[in-house]
Design an enzyme around this catalytic site. Structure first.
Site, PDB file in Angstrom:
ATOM      1  N   PRO A  45       1.001  -1.422   0.056  1.00 29.39           N
ATOM      2  CA  PRO A  45      -0.075   0.092  -0.016  1.00 29.39           C
ATOM      3  C   PRO A  45       0.983   1.273   0.085  1.00 29.39           C
ATOM      4  O   PRO A  45       2.228   1.230   0.679  1.00 29.39           O
ATOM      5  CB  PRO A  45      -0.794  -0.202   1.560  1.00 29.39           C
ATOM      6  CG  PRO A  45      -0.056  -1.164   2.066  1.00 29.39           C
ATOM      7  CD  PRO A  45       0.542  -2.058   1.413  1.00 29.39           C
ATOM      8  N   ASP A  46       0.124   2.225  -0.599  1.00 28.05           N
ATOM      9  CA  ASP A  46       1.163   3.702  -0.499  1.00 28.05           C
ATOM     10  C   ASP A  46       0.660   4.315   0.768  1.00 28.05           C
ATOM     11  O   ASP A  46      -0.033   3.694   1.634  1.00 28.05           O
ATOM     12  CB  ASP A  46       0.639   4.420  -1.636  1.00 28.05           C
ATOM     13  CG  ASP A  46      -0.688   4.927  -1.878  1.00 28.05           C
ATOM     14  OD1 ASP A  46      -1.499   4.572  -1.010  1.00 28.05           O
ATOM     15  OD2 ASP A  46      -0.996   5.545  -2.753  1.00 28.05           O
ATOM     16  N   PHE A  47       0.997   5.446   0.976  1.00 25.48           N
ATOM     17  CA  PHE A  47       0.575   6.099   2.308  1.00 25.48           C
ATOM     18  C   PHE A  47      -0.538   6.708   2.296  1.00 25.48           C
ATOM     19  O   PHE A  47      -1.510   6.747   2.960  1.00 25.48           O
ATOM     20  CB  PHE A  47       1.495   7.502   2.470  1.00 25.48           C
ATOM     21  CG  PHE A  47       3.060   7.134   3.187  1.00 25.48           C
ATOM     22  CD1 PHE A  47       3.190   5.829   3.764  1.00 25.48           C
ATOM     23  CD2 PHE A  47       4.034   7.985   3.417  1.00 25.48           C
ATOM     24  CE1 PHE A  47       4.287   5.453   4.470  1.00 25.48           C
ATOM     25  CE2 PHE A  47       4.885   7.779   4.141  1.00 25.48           C
ATOM     26  CZ  PHE A  47       5.101   6.504   4.585  1.00 25.48           C
ATOM     27  N   ARG A  48      -0.983   7.495   1.054  1.00 30.96           N
ATOM     28  CA  ARG A  48      -1.845   8.496   1.140  1.00 30.96           C
ATOM     29  C   ARG A  48      -3.112   8.106   0.336  1.00 30.96           C
ATOM     30  O   ARG A  48      -4.393   8.837   0.305  1.00 30.96           O
ATOM     31  CB  ARG A  48      -1.474   9.855   0.782  1.00 30.96           C
ATOM     32  CG  ARG A  48      -0.765  10.659   1.605  1.00 30.96           C
ATOM     33  CD  ARG A  48       0.187  11.774   1.351  1.00 30.96           C
ATOM     34  NE  ARG A  48       0.921  12.049   2.253  1.00 30.96           N
ATOM     35  CZ  ARG A  48       2.206  11.855   2.392  1.00 30.96           C
ATOM     36  NH1 ARG A  48       2.802  10.835   1.502  1.00 30.96           N
ATOM     37  NH2 ARG A  48       3.106  12.144   3.252  1.00 30.96           N
ATOM     38  N   ASN A 119      11.118   4.824  -2.330  1.00 30.81           N
ATOM     39  CA  ASN A 119      10.577   3.599  -1.976  1.00 30.81           C
ATOM     40  C   ASN A 119      11.580   3.099  -1.151  1.00 30.81           C
ATOM     41  O   ASN A 119      12.774   3.063  -1.391  1.00 30.81           O
ATOM     42  CB  ASN A 119       9.872   2.900  -3.066  1.00 30.81           C
ATOM     43  CG  ASN A 119       8.848   3.279  -3.743  1.00 30.81           C
ATOM     44  OD1 ASN A 119       8.332   4.350  -3.276  1.00 30.81           O
ATOM     45  ND2 ASN A 119       8.405   3.081  -4.748  1.00 30.81           N
ATOM     46  N   ASP A 121      11.269  -0.513  -0.703  1.00 29.97           N
ATOM     47  CA  ASP A 121      10.984  -1.857  -0.997  1.00 29.97           C
ATOM     48  C   ASP A 121      11.916  -2.465  -1.730  1.00 29.97           C
ATOM     49  O   ASP A 121      11.831  -3.772  -1.819  1.00 29.97           O
ATOM     50  CB  ASP A 121       9.393  -1.916  -1.667  1.00 29.97           C
ATOM     51  CG  ASP A 121       9.455  -0.982  -2.911  1.00 29.97           C
ATOM     52  OD1 ASP A 121      10.510  -0.987  -3.475  1.00 29.97           O
ATOM     53  OD2 ASP A 121       8.434  -0.673  -3.079  1.00 29.97           O
ATOM     54  N   HIS A 138      15.275   7.816   0.422  1.00 27.03           N
ATOM     55  CA  HIS A 138      14.710   7.358   1.722  1.00 27.03           C
ATOM     56  C   HIS A 138      15.439   6.264   2.470  1.00 27.03           C
ATOM     57  O   HIS A 138      14.812   5.861   3.637  1.00 27.03           O
ATOM     58  CB  HIS A 138      13.234   7.568   1.864  1.00 27.03           C
ATOM     59  CG  HIS A 138      12.635   8.939   1.400  1.00 27.03           C
ATOM     60  ND1 HIS A 138      11.216   8.995   1.228  1.00 27.03           N
ATOM     61  CD2 HIS A 138      13.194  10.125   1.470  1.00 27.03           C
ATOM     62  CE1 HIS A 138      11.036  10.200   1.135  1.00 27.03           C
ATOM     63  NE2 HIS A 138      12.181  10.815   1.124  1.00 27.03           N
TER      64      HIS A 138
HETATM   65  P1  CNA Z   1       2.213   8.742  -1.245  1.00 21.15           P
HETATM   66  O1  CNA Z   1       2.192   9.888  -0.357  1.00 21.15           O
HETATM   67  O2  CNA Z   1       1.236   7.512  -0.550  1.00 21.15           O
HETATM   68  O3  CNA Z   1       1.389   9.087  -2.750  1.00 21.15           O
HETATM   69  C1  CNA Z   1       1.395   7.932  -3.815  1.00 21.15           C
HETATM   70  C2  CNA Z   1       0.822   8.643  -5.058  1.00 21.15           C
HETATM   71  O4  CNA Z   1       0.674   7.873  -6.081  1.00 21.15           O
HETATM   72  C3  CNA Z   1      -0.662   9.334  -4.835  1.00 21.15           C
HETATM   73  O5  CNA Z   1      -0.490  10.516  -5.507  1.00 21.15           O
HETATM   74  C4  CNA Z   1      -1.526   8.365  -5.543  1.00 21.15           C
HETATM   75  O6  CNA Z   1      -2.602   8.903  -6.097  1.00 21.15           O
HETATM   76  C5  CNA Z   1      -0.481   7.595  -6.653  1.00 21.15           C
HETATM   77  N1  CNA Z   1      -0.788   6.211  -6.921  1.00 21.15           N
HETATM   78  C6  CNA Z   1      -1.167   5.283  -6.430  1.00 21.15           C
HETATM   79  N2  CNA Z   1      -1.203   4.132  -7.003  1.00 21.15           N
HETATM   80  C7  CNA Z   1      -0.903   4.414  -8.140  1.00 21.15           C
HETATM   81  C8  CNA Z   1      -0.870   3.697  -9.452  1.00 21.15           C
HETATM   82  N3  CNA Z   1      -1.124   2.388  -9.499  1.00 21.15           N
HETATM   83  N4  CNA Z   1      -0.712   4.495 -10.390  1.00 21.15           N
HETATM   84  C9  CNA Z   1      -0.805   5.827 -10.684  1.00 21.15           C
HETATM   85  N5  CNA Z   1      -0.494   6.531  -9.335  1.00 21.15           N
HETATM   86  C10 CNA Z   1      -0.806   5.657  -8.449  1.00 21.15           C
HETATM   87  O7  CNA Z   1       3.714   8.112  -1.615  1.00 21.15           O
HETATM   88  P2  CNA Z   1       5.035   8.873  -1.871  1.00 21.15           P
HETATM   89  O8  CNA Z   1       5.730   7.963  -2.501  1.00 21.15           O
HETATM   90  O9  CNA Z   1       4.585  10.254  -2.609  1.00 21.15           O
HETATM   91  O10 CNA Z   1       5.412   9.299  -0.521  1.00 21.15           O
HETATM   92  C11 CNA Z   1       6.720   9.594   0.132  1.00 21.15           C
HETATM   93  C12 CNA Z   1       6.739   8.260   1.153  1.00 21.15           C
HETATM   94  C13 CNA Z   1       5.988   7.164   1.052  1.00 21.15           C
HETATM   95  C14 CNA Z   1       8.059   7.824   1.460  1.00 21.15           C
HETATM   96  O11 CNA Z   1       8.860   8.285   2.307  1.00 21.15           O
HETATM   97  C15 CNA Z   1       8.094   6.626   1.132  1.00 21.15           C
HETATM   98  O12 CNA Z   1       9.255   5.776   1.842  1.00 21.15           O
HETATM   99  C16 CNA Z   1       6.735   5.995   1.661  1.00 21.15           C
HETATM  100  N6  CNA Z   1       6.181   4.696   1.181  1.00 21.15           N
HETATM  101  C17 CNA Z   1       7.029   3.895   0.506  1.00 21.15           C
HETATM  102  C18 CNA Z   1       6.474   2.465   0.121  1.00 21.15           C
HETATM  103  C19 CNA Z   1       7.354   1.687  -0.644  1.00 21.15           C
HETATM  104  O13 CNA Z   1       8.514   1.500  -0.527  1.00 21.15           O
HETATM  105  N7  CNA Z   1       6.850   0.799  -1.650  1.00 21.15           N
HETATM  106  C20 CNA Z   1       5.126   2.221   0.571  1.00 21.15           C
HETATM  107  C21 CNA Z   1       4.476   3.246   1.245  1.00 21.15           C
HETATM  108  C22 CNA Z   1       5.005   4.513   1.586  1.00 21.15           C
END
Ligand code: CNA
Length: 300
Positions: A45-48, A119, A121, A138
């Site tokens: 999952p993403d954050f937001r 990321n 991951d 990060h």
């Molecule tokens: P965020 O703030 O959660 O934003 C994610 C963005 O991606 C949002 O604008 C969503 O609308 C968009 N989005 C989500 N899924 C899709 C998709 N399938 N196609 C197109 N757009 C999509 O995450 P950010 O990366 O901007 O925030 C930074 C944080 C999140 C960092 O410090 C990371 O370490 C942290 N994070 C990382 C992971 C990981 O490593 N996979 C997971 C969750 C959070």
């Protein structure tokens, strides 16, 4: 004004525009700037994102505020939420997405300059993209240190404690849950993931400075910056797009319009509204890389 232009252009023609740019400028390379949105299709999952994002799901951990999960002082008092999250995110549990493999194809085709990723991951590495191209802004789980005396520990120190201890289940509210602790001072051992208030790795700043000079030296090559799957809300990473020189073209692939693309859109920006994997597939098709993308995604 911008939204009118986006609607007029449409998703397919925006993807075609990126492909045309790359075909018309065969020497142009791409710098990717990516975030959690490129890994959501992998099951992380993403954050937001509303409802599915980690911040939404962290509610059940009774955090005083969602970001506390990445706060060193909070971690020192209560490491449990971070452990819960680490169990979900820990590298090795997931496979790269089509978007990761698209980035690998940019490397294979000698069109990749850099990937700046937020990321943690390590899916860029799992997609076998060479480490010299990847800047983990990060940090990552690959190094660990004591938060009190900074003594460094191998990966296993923290990882071994991630297995759920049946006798001391977190859900039971036990306070003597088995956390990774420093052999010397007893401080908590934490992976080198950048928490709020901590500095980013110096490689992030050094490489970005080099890449900005590279843009200036190679103006005529028409390099491109492609930003994907990020809400552009975490600084200093979020300021990278606005630091891209005005003569360098930027493209955004995201579910929503974000950051500098919203606040200070540039005439030449290309906006692809939608899913990153879908865009990866279409862009690969436009570039003649579709079979290669499907082979990589199928694991061969
Ligand atoms: P965020 O703030 O959660 O934003 C994610 C963005 O991606 C949002 O604008 C969503 O609308 C968009 N989005 C989500 N899924 C899709 C998709 N399938 N196609 C197109 N757009 C999509 O995450 P950010 O990366 O901007 O925030 C930074 C944080 C999140 C960092 O410090 C990371 O370490 C942290 N994070 C990382 C992971 C990981 O490593 N996979 C997971 C969750 C959070």
């Amino acid at each position: 004004k911008l939204s009118k232009r986006v609607i007029r252009m449409g998703k397919s023609s925006a993807i075609k525009k990126v492909a045309e740019h790359l075909k018309n400028h065969p020497e142009a390379k791409v710098i990717f700037m990516v975030g959690a949105g490129i890994s959501t299709s992998c099951g992380i999952p993403d954050f937001r994102s509303p409802k599915t994002g980690l911040y939404h799901n962290l509610a059940k951990l009774n955090l005083p505020f969602a970001e506390a999960v990445f706060d060193v002082d909070y971690f020192d008092k209560n490491p449990q939420p971070f452990y819960t999250l680490a169990r979900e995110l820990y590298p090795g549990n997931f496979k790269p997405s089509k978007f990761h493999y698209l980035m690998k194809l940019f490397e294979n085709n000698k069109r990749l300059q850099r990937i700046y990723t937020q990321n943690i991951d390590t899916l860029e590495h799992q997609a076998l993209i060479s480490g010299s191209y990847v800047i983990e802004a990060h940090g990552s789980f690959s190094k660990n240190h004591c938060i009190k005396c900074s003594k460094e520990y191998p990966l296993e120190k923290f990882k071994s404690k991630l297995k759920i201890d049946e006798t001391h289940s977190e859900d039971s509210g036990s306070t003597d849950f088995d956390y990774a602790r420093c052999d010397d001072c007893g401080g908590l051992v934490k992976p080198a993931i950048v928490f709020f208030g901590e500095g980013l790795p110096s490689r992030f700043f050094d490489t970005w400075e080099e890449d900005q000079e590279w843009f200036l030296k190679e103006k005529e090559k028409n390099h491109l910056v492609l930003i994907a799957g990020t809400s552009l809300t975490v600084y200093p990473f979020a300021s990278l797009p606005e630091e891209v020189p005005p003569e360098v073209r930027r493209a955004l692939i995201n579910q929503e319009l974000v950051g500098d693309f919203k606040a200070f859109p540039r005439e030449e920006d290309i906006i692809i509204h939608g899913d990153v994997d879908d865009a990866a597939q279409k862009l690969a098709a436009e570039l003649g890389w579709l079979t290669d993308l499907e082979l990589l995604a199928a694991g061969g």
